[in-house]
Design an enzyme around this catalytic site. Structure first.
Site, PDB file in Angstrom:
ATOM      1  N   LYS A 227       9.769  -2.305   1.429  1.00  0.00           N
ATOM      2  CA  LYS A 227      10.462  -2.855   0.037  1.00  0.00           C
ATOM      3  C   LYS A 227       9.756  -2.393  -1.107  1.00  0.00           C
ATOM      4  O   LYS A 227       8.501  -2.365  -0.806  1.00  0.00           O
ATOM      5  CB  LYS A 227      10.876  -4.214  -0.226  1.00  0.00           C
TER       6      LYS A 227
ATOM      7  N   TYR B  16      11.195 -10.382  -4.156  1.00  0.00           N
ATOM      8  CA  TYR B  16      11.445 -11.360  -3.226  1.00  0.00           C
ATOM      9  C   TYR B  16      12.462 -12.730  -3.800  1.00  0.00           C
ATOM     10  O   TYR B  16      13.157 -13.383  -2.921  1.00  0.00           O
ATOM     11  CB  TYR B  16      10.106 -12.163  -2.845  1.00  0.00           C
TER      12      TYR B  16
HETATM   13  P1  NAD Z   1      -1.728   0.474  -0.289  1.00  0.00           P
HETATM   14  O1  NAD Z   1      -2.215   1.255  -1.509  1.00  0.00           O
HETATM   15  O2  NAD Z   1      -2.739  -0.525   0.299  1.00  0.00           O
HETATM   16  O3  NAD Z   1      -1.269   1.818   0.654  1.00  0.00           O
HETATM   17  C1  NAD Z   1      -0.551   2.781   0.482  1.00  0.00           C
HETATM   18  C2  NAD Z   1      -1.084   4.010   1.416  1.00  0.00           C
HETATM   19  O4  NAD Z   1      -0.171   5.249   0.962  1.00  0.00           O
HETATM   20  C3  NAD Z   1      -2.421   4.319   1.506  1.00  0.00           C
HETATM   21  O5  NAD Z   1      -2.936   4.678   2.810  1.00  0.00           O
HETATM   22  C4  NAD Z   1      -2.618   5.633   0.646  1.00  0.00           C
HETATM   23  O6  NAD Z   1      -3.594   6.587   0.976  1.00  0.00           O
HETATM   24  C5  NAD Z   1      -1.155   6.128   0.798  1.00  0.00           C
HETATM   25  N1  NAD Z   1      -0.776   7.161   0.093  1.00  0.00           N
HETATM   26  C6  NAD Z   1      -0.247   8.423   0.208  1.00  0.00           C
HETATM   27  N2  NAD Z   1       0.075   9.012  -0.944  1.00  0.00           N
HETATM   28  C7  NAD Z   1      -0.567   8.005  -1.839  1.00  0.00           C
HETATM   29  C8  NAD Z   1      -0.472   8.497  -3.423  1.00  0.00           C
HETATM   30  N3  NAD Z   1       0.069   9.341  -3.844  1.00  0.00           N
HETATM   31  N4  NAD Z   1      -0.966   7.408  -4.051  1.00  0.00           N
HETATM   32  C9  NAD Z   1      -1.444   6.233  -3.375  1.00  0.00           C
HETATM   33  N5  NAD Z   1      -1.565   6.036  -1.973  1.00  0.00           N
HETATM   34  C10 NAD Z   1      -1.042   7.112  -1.249  1.00  0.00           C
HETATM   35  O7  NAD Z   1      -0.255  -0.037  -0.455  1.00  0.00           O
HETATM   36  P2  NAD Z   1       0.269  -1.287   0.397  1.00  0.00           P
HETATM   37  O8  NAD Z   1       0.127  -2.610  -0.110  1.00  0.00           O
HETATM   38  O9  NAD Z   1      -0.009  -0.940   1.925  1.00  0.00           O
HETATM   39  O10 NAD Z   1       1.925  -1.129   0.305  1.00  0.00           O
HETATM   40  C11 NAD Z   1       2.586   0.198   0.640  1.00  0.00           C
HETATM   41  C12 NAD Z   1       4.206  -0.335   0.660  1.00  0.00           C
HETATM   42  O11 NAD Z   1       4.266  -1.596   1.332  1.00  0.00           O
HETATM   43  C13 NAD Z   1       4.485  -0.503  -0.833  1.00  0.00           C
HETATM   44  O12 NAD Z   1       5.862  -0.190  -0.756  1.00  0.00           O
HETATM   45  C14 NAD Z   1       4.512  -2.295  -0.801  1.00  0.00           C
HETATM   46  O13 NAD Z   1       5.604  -2.436  -1.796  1.00  0.00           O
HETATM   47  C15 NAD Z   1       4.962  -2.628   0.652  1.00  0.00           C
HETATM   48  N6  NAD Z   1       4.325  -3.867   0.807  1.00  0.00           N
HETATM   49  C16 NAD Z   1       5.350  -4.766   1.562  1.00  0.00           C
HETATM   50  C17 NAD Z   1       4.795  -6.287   1.898  1.00  0.00           C
HETATM   51  C18 NAD Z   1       5.629  -6.733   2.562  1.00  0.00           C
HETATM   52  O14 NAD Z   1       5.283  -8.020   2.674  1.00  0.00           O
HETATM   53  N7  NAD Z   1       6.828  -6.334   3.029  1.00  0.00           N
HETATM   54  C19 NAD Z   1       3.336  -6.413   1.374  1.00  0.00           C
HETATM   55  C20 NAD Z   1       2.637  -5.506   0.885  1.00  0.00           C
HETATM   56  C21 NAD Z   1       3.322  -4.107   0.505  1.00  0.00           C
END
Ligand code: NAD
Length: 438
Positions: A178, A264
Site C-alpha cells: 500500500k 490506514y
Molecule cells: P524503503 O525506502 O526502506 O525501501 C524502498 C526500497 O526501494 C529500497 O530498497 C530502495 O533501494 C528501493 N528503490 C528502488 N528504486 C528506488 C528509488 N528510485 N528511490 C528510492 N528507493 C528506491 O521504503 P519502505 O519503508 O520499505 O517502503 C516500501 C513500500 O512499502 C512503500 O510502498 C510503503 O508504503 C510500503 N510500506 C508498507 C508498510 C506496511 O505496514 N504495510 C510499512 C512500511 C512501508
C-alpha cells in the site's frame, strides 16, 4: 485509552478470547457488482494441493480454558508457493523476510534489488539460490523462473504500477504494498494488466488479516456496539531525518502523510463499516518553512459520512509524535484498538454501560494471541493462488482508497464538501474473508 477516559471505569474486566476461530467468519460479504473477479481458467499453482489435515491432540484442559489454536497445518517446503521480493528496503528486510519464518504456505525464493551486494547477502541469509537474484533491468526474466509463483512489490509508491504490470506480463501473481499506486489511472492499469494476464492481484492491507481488526469487524457487524454512530481514527508519526528520502518527494510518494499512513484510517473506516462514504470534507496543513514539507503535506484531517449514517473523523500527520488508533462509538458501547496500526502490541477495548449501575461503565480488554500480520497476509495470498480464490483485498480495494484520497485532496483544496454516489451492499471491493490457517 486516554487518561481521562480511564477514570470513567468503575470496574475493569479482562476477557480472554480463544484464538481466531470465532473471528474467521467475519465479514464474509461477497464481491459487489462493481468488482470484476479474476477467475483464472487454468490451474494456477504448479505446486498445488490442499492443506494437510490438522494434527489433533486429546484434550488436557477444560473447555473454559484458552484454546491454543493447536499445531500448525503447514505445507512442506517443496509445496509452498515461491515469492520474489522486489525492493530490499526497511519493510522488506525488517518485517517481510523475517515473517516468512511464520508462514505456512509461502517461502521466499527470489530477490530483486538494485544493490547486487545487498541482495547477495540477503540471499545467503535466507537460503535463496544465487541465480534467483535479479535487478530492475532483468526483472522480466522472472517469467522463466518456475521457483517464483508470486511477486511481492515493496518499492516506493511511484514504482508499484510499473512493477505490477511487468510482473503480470511475466506471468506471475502480484502482491503489492500500500498505497496501491500514485494515481487512480495507475491503479486501473494494474488491475487491467493482471486481469489480462489471468493473474491475481492483492494489495497488502495487513490490518485486514490481523486478529484484533477481524474481531472488531465482527463485533461491529454483530451489532455488539449497538448502532455505530462515529469512528475516530488517527495515524501519524514523525517523518524526517534524511530530507532526500523518497517519502518527502511528491513524484515518488504521490503525497505526504495521507497515502503513507493516513490510508490506514481511511481503509479502517471502510472495512469496519463495510460501506463506502457518501460525503467527504478535508483540511491539510504543512508548517511554513519546514524543509520536509516542500513537496508533500504534513497533516491531513478528513471527515466522511457513510450511507447508514456513520460519521468518520480521521487525522494523519508526519509532524506529531505518534498516534495509531481508532475508536468506534456505538449507541450501546464503544470499541477501540489502541494501538491499531502498529506491527505488534495491538490492544482491543470494549466499554459499555454497567447493567447494574447506571453511573458506571464496564470496560473490557478483549485479548487474543498475537499473530504476525505480514505472515497472515502473505499466506492469504498463497492460499488464494492455491485455492484459486479472489484475495480479500484485491486491486479494487486499493483503487477505491486511491479514488477517495484524490477526493480528500480535492475537498481540502476547494474547501467544499464532496458528495459521492451511494454504493449499495457491503464489502463491495473485497473478496471472501480470509480463512484461518492453523
Ligand atoms: P524503503 O525506502 O526502506 O525501501 C524502498 C526500497 O526501494 C529500497 O530498497 C530502495 O533501494 C528501493 N528503490 C528502488 N528504486 C528506488 C528509488 N528510485 N528511490 C528510492 N528507493 C528506491 O521504503 P519502505 O519503508 O520499505 O517502503 C516500501 C513500500 O512499502 C512503500 O510502498 C510503503 O508504503 C510500503 N510500506 C508498507 C508498510 C506496511 O505496514 N504495510 C510499512 C512500511 C512501508
Amino acid at each position: 485509552m486516554s487518561e481521562s477516559s480511564k477514570g470513567e471505569f468503575s470496574r475493569r474486566q479482562i476477557l480472554t478470547t480463544a484464538g481466531l476461530g470465532a473471528v474467521s467468519a467475519v465479514a464474509s460479504g461477497g464481491m459487489g457488482e462493481s468488482v470484476t473477479a479474476q477467475q483464472p481458467s487454468q490451474p494456477v499453482t504448479p505446486r498445488g494441493g490442499t492443506l494437510p489435515p490438522q494434527i489433533e491432540f486429546p484434550p488436557i484442559s477444560e473447555k473454559t480454558e484458552v484454546d491454543t489454536g493447536g499445531p500448525p497445518t503447514a505445507l512442506p517446503p517443496e509445496r509452498r508457493l515461491g515469492f520474489a521480493i522486489v525492493g530490499l528496503g526497511r519493510l522488506a528486510l525488517e518485517e517481510i523476510m523475517p515473517a516468512f519464518a511464520e508462514c505456512k504456505l509461502a517461502k521466499p525464493t527470489a530477490l530483486v534489488s538494485g544493490d547486487a551486494a545487498k541482495a547477495k547477502q540477503v540471499a545467503q541469509q535466507y537460503g535463496i539460490k544465487p541465480q534467483n537474484v535479479y535487478n530492475y533491468q532483468n526483472y522480466d526474466n522472472l517469467r522463466n523462473n518456475p521457483d517464483v509463483d508470486v511477486i511481492y512489490i515493496i518499492l516506493p509508491n511511484s514504482m508499484h504500477a510499473e512493477y505490477t504490470v511487468r510482473g503480470a506480463k511475466a506471468g506471475k501473481h502480484i502482491l503489492c504494498e500500500k498505497p496501491m499506486a500514485n494515481t487512480v489511472e495507475e491503479c486501473q492499469e494494474m488491475i487491467d494488466a493482471c486481469k489480462q494476464a489471468n493473474r491475481k492481484l492483492m494489495i497488502a492491507y495487513r490490518c485486514q488479516y490481523e486478529p484484533h481488526h477481524r474481531a472488531m469487524i465482527q463485533t461491529i457487524r454483530n451489532k455488539e456496539l449497538g448502532t455505530v454512530k462515529l469512528i475516530q481514527a488517527d495515524n501519524g508519526q514523525h517523518q524526517g531525518g534524511d530530507l532526500n528520502q523518497w517519502r518527502l518527494k511528491r513524484a515518488l510518494a504521490g503525497g505526504g502523510s495521507l497515502p503513507d499512513v493516513g490510508i490506514y484510517c481511511l481503509n479502517a473506516t471502510r472495512y469496519l463499516t463495510g460501506e463506502e462514504p457518501i460525503t467527504i470534507s478535508a483540511q491539510t496543513f504543512s508548517t511554513p518553512g519546514d524543509p520536509r514539507f516542500k513537496e508533500v503535506e504534513e497533516s491531513v484531517t478528513f471527515q466522511m459520512r457513510f450511507p447508514s449514517g456513520v460519521l468518520a473523523i480521521c487525522s494523519t500527520s508526519y509532524g506529531f509524535h505518534e498516534a495509531r488508533r481508532f475508536r468506534v462509538f456505538g449507541s450501546d458501547a464503544w470499541g477501540q484498538l489502541d494501538p491499531a496500526f502498529s506491527y505488534s502490541g495491538l490492544r482491543m477495548m470494549i466499554s459499555r454501560k454497567s447493567p447494574t449501575n447506571s453511573m458506571a461503565e464496564n470496560a473490557s480488554e478483549v485479548r487474543m494471541s498475537e499473530k504476525n500480520q505480514f505472515a497472515l497476509e502473505i499466506d492469504h495470498m498463497a492460499d488464494c493462488v492455491i485455492q484459486n480464490k479472489q484475495p480479500h483485498t484485491p486491486g479494487e480495494e486499493g483503487l477505491q482508497d486511491q479514488k477517495l484520497m484524490a477526493l480528500i485532496y480535492q475537498a481540502a483544496q476547494t474547501g467544499k464538501t464532496i458528495t459521492l454516489p451511494r454504493v449499495s451492499g457491503l464489502d463491495v471491493t473485497r473478496g471472501p474473508a480470509p480463512r484461518t490457517l492453523k
